[in-house]
Every structure is written in structure tokens, then in C-alpha cells.
Design a protein around this motif. Structure first.
Motif, mmCIF file in Angstrom:
data_model
loop_
_atom_site.group_PDB
_atom_site.id
_atom_site.type_symbol
_atom_site.label_atom_id
_atom_site.label_comp_id
_atom_site.label_asym_id
_atom_site.label_seq_id
_atom_site.Cartn_x
_atom_site.Cartn_y
_atom_site.Cartn_z
ATOM 1 N N SER A 39 0.830 -1.208 0.000
ATOM 2 C CA SER A 39 0.000 0.000 0.000
ATOM 3 C C SER A 39 0.860 1.251 0.000
ATOM 4 C CB SER A 39 -0.942 0.019 1.219
ATOM 5 O OG SER A 39 -0.207 0.229 2.407
ATOM 6 N N TRP A 40 0.285 2.316 -0.542
ATOM 7 C CA TRP A 40 0.867 3.662 -0.507
ATOM 8 C C TRP A 40 -0.127 4.570 0.180
ATOM 9 C CZ3 TRP A 40 5.017 6.730 -2.150
ATOM 10 C CH2 TRP A 40 4.769 8.108 -2.185
ATOM 11 N N ARG A 41 0.363 5.385 1.108
ATOM 12 C CA ARG A 41 -0.475 6.369 1.771
ATOM 13 C C ARG A 41 0.285 7.681 1.870
ATOM 14 N NH1 ARG A 41 -0.475 2.935 6.769
ATOM 15 N NH2 ARG A 41 0.867 1.686 5.433
ATOM 16 N N SER A 42 -0.355 8.765 1.498
ATOM 17 C CA SER A 42 0.267 10.080 1.672
ATOM 18 C C SER A 42 -0.778 11.074 2.143
ATOM 19 C CB SER A 42 0.924 10.561 0.374
ATOM 20 O OG SER A 42 0.005 10.621 -0.690
ATOM 21 N N VAL A 43 -0.344 11.968 3.026
ATOM 22 C CA VAL A 43 -1.220 13.006 3.587
ATOM 23 C C VAL A 43 -0.501 14.334 3.450
ATOM 24 C CG1 VAL A 43 -2.317 13.893 5.678
ATOM 25 C CG2 VAL A 43 -2.335 11.428 5.217
ATOM 26 N N TRP A 44 -1.205 15.307 2.874
ATOM 27 C CA TRP A 44 -0.644 16.648 2.670
ATOM 28 C C TRP A 44 -1.495 17.674 3.402
ATOM 29 C CZ3 TRP A 44 3.852 17.675 0.012
ATOM 30 C CH2 TRP A 44 4.413 16.590 -0.674
ATOM 31 N N ASN A 45 -0.895 18.322 4.394
ATOM 32 C CA ASN A 45 -1.569 19.411 5.111
ATOM 33 C C ASN A 45 -1.288 20.728 4.386
ATOM 34 O OD1 ASN A 45 -0.983 17.277 7.393
ATOM 35 N ND2 ASN A 45 -2.663 18.558 8.114
ATOM 36 N N LEU A 46 -2.343 21.438 4.022
ATOM 37 C CA LEU A 46 -2.223 22.704 3.292
ATOM 38 C C LEU A 46 -2.696 23.825 4.198
ATOM 39 C CD1 LEU A 46 -3.949 21.505 -0.025
ATOM 40 C CD2 LEU A 46 -1.560 21.183 0.673
ATOM 41 N N GLU A 47 -1.777 24.701 4.600
ATOM 42 C CA GLU A 47 -2.109 25.824 5.465
ATOM 43 C C GLU A 47 -2.175 27.100 4.629
ATOM 44 O OE1 GLU A 47 0.934 25.906 8.391
ATOM 45 O OE2 GLU A 47 0.169 24.162 9.488
ATOM 46 N N PHE A 48 -3.365 27.656 4.501
ATOM 47 C CA PHE A 48 -3.570 28.881 3.732
ATOM 48 C C PHE A 48 -3.389 30.076 4.668
ATOM 49 C CE2 PHE A 48 -5.285 25.748 1.005
ATOM 50 C CZ PHE A 48 -5.382 26.274 -0.281
ATOM 51 N N LYS A 49 -2.311 30.825 4.475
ATOM 52 C CA LYS A 49 -2.012 32.009 5.284
ATOM 53 C C LYS A 49 -2.392 33.252 4.483
ATOM 54 C CE LYS A 49 -0.182 29.623 8.682
ATOM 55 N NZ LYS A 49 -0.833 29.563 10.006
ATOM 56 N N GLU A 50 -3.589 33.746 4.720
ATOM 57 C CA GLU A 50 -4.119 34.844 3.922
ATOM 58 C C GLU A 50 -3.306 36.130 4.089
ATOM 59 O OE1 GLU A 50 -6.614 35.061 1.770
ATOM 60 O OE2 GLU A 50 -7.614 33.134 1.944
ATOM 61 N N ASP A 51 -2.810 36.400 5.304
ATOM 62 C CA ASP A 51 -2.059 37.641 5.519
ATOM 63 C C ASP A 51 -0.742 37.647 4.756
ATOM 64 O OD1 ASP A 51 -1.214 35.564 7.141
ATOM 65 O OD2 ASP A 51 -0.503 36.880 8.742
ATOM 66 N N LEU A 52 -0.134 36.445 4.595
ATOM 67 C CA LEU A 52 1.129 36.332 3.865
ATOM 68 C C LEU A 52 0.924 35.939 2.411
ATOM 69 C CD1 LEU A 52 3.215 34.388 6.558
ATOM 70 C CD2 LEU A 52 3.219 36.859 6.126
ATOM 71 N N GLN A 53 -0.305 35.603 2.070
ATOM 72 C CA GLN A 53 -0.635 35.119 0.719
ATOM 73 C C GLN A 53 0.213 33.891 0.347
ATOM 74 O OE1 GLN A 53 -3.158 36.324 -1.773
ATOM 75 N NE2 GLN A 53 -3.808 36.628 0.349
ATOM 76 N N LEU A 54 0.377 32.993 1.331
ATOM 77 C CA LEU A 54 1.180 31.788 1.134
ATOM 78 C C LEU A 54 0.380 30.542 1.504
ATOM 79 C CD1 LEU A 54 4.645 32.804 2.667
ATOM 80 C CD2 LEU A 54 4.048 32.667 0.244
ATOM 81 N N ILE A 55 0.744 29.436 0.862
ATOM 82 C CA ILE A 55 0.214 28.117 1.226
ATOM 83 C C ILE A 55 1.389 27.257 1.654
ATOM 84 C CG2 ILE A 55 -1.133 26.114 0.494
ATOM 85 C CD1 ILE A 55 -2.192 27.837 -1.830
ATOM 86 N N ASN A 56 1.408 26.868 2.913
ATOM 87 C CA ASN A 56 2.459 25.976 3.416
ATOM 88 C C ASN A 56 2.002 24.530 3.260
ATOM 89 O OD1 ASN A 56 4.222 28.051 4.278
ATOM 90 N ND2 ASN A 56 3.014 28.326 6.140
ATOM 91 N N LEU A 57 2.838 23.705 2.636
ATOM 92 C CA LEU A 57 2.523 22.293 2.424
ATOM 93 C C LEU A 57 3.425 21.423 3.288
ATOM 94 C CD1 LEU A 57 2.264 23.857 -0.545
ATOM 95 C CD2 LEU A 57 1.590 21.564 -1.268
#
Length: 313
Positions: A192-210
């Protein structure tokens, strides 16, 4: 309770049997440590050896939900309406799991690993319209990637913290879950393969941290018992754009990191004969003949190695 501690005669003497709590914990341990795709086989053997339905049933009720979520198993929903991933991110109650793509909630029988019914998700169980724009766009692009690179792979994109009120200017999180399994017990192998990606949308910085976490599990058990459990974590960042453009960027980042990890795994397997396998063996085996490491990749690990080294059963 009198039934919790029992005694039996064996070998001419009295030996205390395991208590009910001990039996339950042992059964639970075996169930939780079942190789990918094999918990039903392990459960059958554990129940037979345990000979205590009460301990087994209680252990199964606790172990199966944990196992199903950790393995991110996929279940078909009734009526051919789609598939639902069993994950912590989509869990609404112990037996209810959200499928964000169809906006349905699946009711699950964990022990039998089946979906028994579905119901429409309520508004409170779904992301806000603003967050849903991003979630839906990311789901479309990730699904394209999964369909291309993972045979029988399944993915889902969740709102990480449930309902989000408001619109632009509000930070929020999404989670991408990807699961792909190939079970072939008749050929003595499962993986099996399993992957989890947390996406943090930082509106003040206009960035998405993965933040990505990937895990590969495999079990080969023909005339032996070989297991692989490999994990990898990584980070990346991208700019917040329109939902469609953000989705394209996020899918490209996921594709890059997962391909890079798979390439590194392949490279490590190629070097196994010159590294790990060598360290596991003596310089000279019982035949007093050096093992031909330069041809190790060509060997069948049973018959061919026995014939090459002159070992007879």
C-alpha cells in the motif's frame, strides 16, 4: 469477575491462564500490527487461538477502527454512488465518514470493513462556500494526478478543521489524502501507498504551506516473511492564487515530491545487495564459499540461492 482469571491443567501441573484483559490486549496488538490488507486473515487466526469470543469481540471493536483509519482503507458506498476513504480527517462519528466529493456521509461497519448506508452531509459538516472553491479545485487536480500515477488509487480533500465561516482574509487548512493498495494474497504479497498533505492557507502572507507525509508498506510471505515499512516527510510552499491556479500549483508540488521519494526508494533497492544484505550475512557461509553479490539481483530468494550455494533441504 470469575471468568477473568481461569486455570487449566497442563503437563501434570496447574498453570494460570491469561486473564480476560490480557487476552484482549494481546488480540488487539496482533490486529493492530496486521500487515496491510491482511487484518481479516489475522483476525480469523487470533479468534481461533484465543478461544474467547468476549475478549476477541472487544479487541476487534477497538482495533478495527484504528487499523482502518491508519491504513486509509477505501470502501464502496451502496448504490454505486462512489468510494469513501476511512481517515481521521473525514471522521464525523466513530462509524460515520464524510466523502467530500459527493457531499455524503457513509455509515461504516469497521469489523466487516463495509459501508452499510449513506446519508446527505449537513451544511455544518461541509466547508464554507469560499473554502469549498479551493477544496473542489484541488480535488479535481489531485484526482487527475492519482488516476495517472496510482492504479486503483483513491484520494480525497478535506477541510482540516470542519466548518469555516467567512471569506477572503481568513486563514484555513485543507488536507489531501491519497491511498493506493494492491493486495494479492494468492501470490503471497500485499502492498500500500499512503500520503497526507496538510495545506495551510495564510491569507495575511498570501502563502500556502505544504507539509507532506508519505508511507509505503509491503509484505511478501512466500516461503518466508519479509516486510517493508518506509516513511518520508517533506515541506514546500507556494503562493495563494485563484482556486484553479492554486490547485495546479499544489498538484505539481505533490507530484514532484512523491516522484522524488519513489525514485529514492528504487535507488536504495538497487544498492541493497552491496549494503544491507551484505551486512546481514557472514563473510563465509556454511559452504565456505563467498556469496556472489554481483549476481544477487538475479537470484530467486529460495530455489536459485539454494542451488547456487549447494544447500539441500
Amino acid at each position: 469477575m470469575a471468568e477473568d482469571v481461569e486455570e487449566s491443567a497442563a503437563g501434570g501441573g496447574e498453570f494460570p491462564e491469561l486473564s480476560y484483559p490480557q487476552k484482549k490486549e494481546i488480540a488487539k496488538w496482533f490486529l493492530l500490527n496486521s500487515p496491510c490488507g491482511e487484518i481479516q486473515y489475522v483476525a480469523k487466526d487470533v479468534r481461533s487461538v484465543l478461544q474467547c469470543d468476549r475478549a476477541y469481540n472487544d479487541a476487534a471493536d477497538e482495533a478495527f477502527p484504528i487499523y482502518n483509519k491508519s491504513q486509509m482503507i477505501c470502501l464502496e458506498m451502496p448504490g454505486g454512488t462512489g468510494d469513501v476513504l476511512i481517515t481521521d480527517f473525514g471522521e464525523i462519528t466513530k462509524n460515520e465518514y464524510l466523502d467530500t466529493r459527493t457531499a455524503q456521509v457513509a455509515v461504516v461497519d469497521h469489523v466487516n470493513q463495509v459501508c452499510t448506508e449513506v446519508r446527505p452531509a449537513t451544511d455544518e459538516e461541509l466547508p464554507s462556500p469560499y473554502v469549498e472553491e479551493y477544496r473542489d479545485s484541488i480535488d479535481i487536480e489531485v484526482l487527475k494526478y492519482v488516476n495517472e500515477f496510482y492504479p486503483k488509487g483513491v484520494c480525497s480533500v478535506y477541510g482540516a478543521q470542519g466548518k469555516h465561516e467567512g471569506g477572503p482574509g481568513v486563514d484555513f487548512e485543507l488536507v489531501v489524502a491519497i491511498s493506493a493498495a494492491r493486495n494479492s494474497p494468492q501470490n503471497f504479497c500485499n502492498g500500500s501507498w499512503r500520503s497526507v498533505w496538510n495545506l495551510e492557507f495564510k491569507e495575511d502572507l498570501q502563502l500556502i504551506n505544504l507539509k507532506g507525509k508519505m508511507q509505503v508498506s509491503a509484505h511478501y510471505f512466500e516461503e518466508g516473511n519479509v516486510q517493508l515499512d518506509s516513511k518520508h516527510e517533506c515541506k514546500d510552499v507556494t503562493m495563494i492564487q485563484s482556486p484553479e491556479d492554486s490547485a495546479l500549483s499544489i498538484a505539481a508540488i505533490i507530484r514532484h515530491h512523491e516522484s522524488e521519494y519513489l525514485t529514492s526508494l528504487e535507488a536504495s533497492y538497487t544498492s541493497l545487495p552491496d549494503t544491507t544484505f551484505k551486512e546481514l550475512r557472514r563473510k563465509l557461509p556454511v559452504t565456505r564459499t563467498l556469496f556472489p553479490w554481483h549476481n544477487a539481483l538475479q537470484f530467486n530468494l529460495t530455489k536459485d540461492m539454494e542451488r547456487e550455494l549447494g544447500i539441500q533441504r
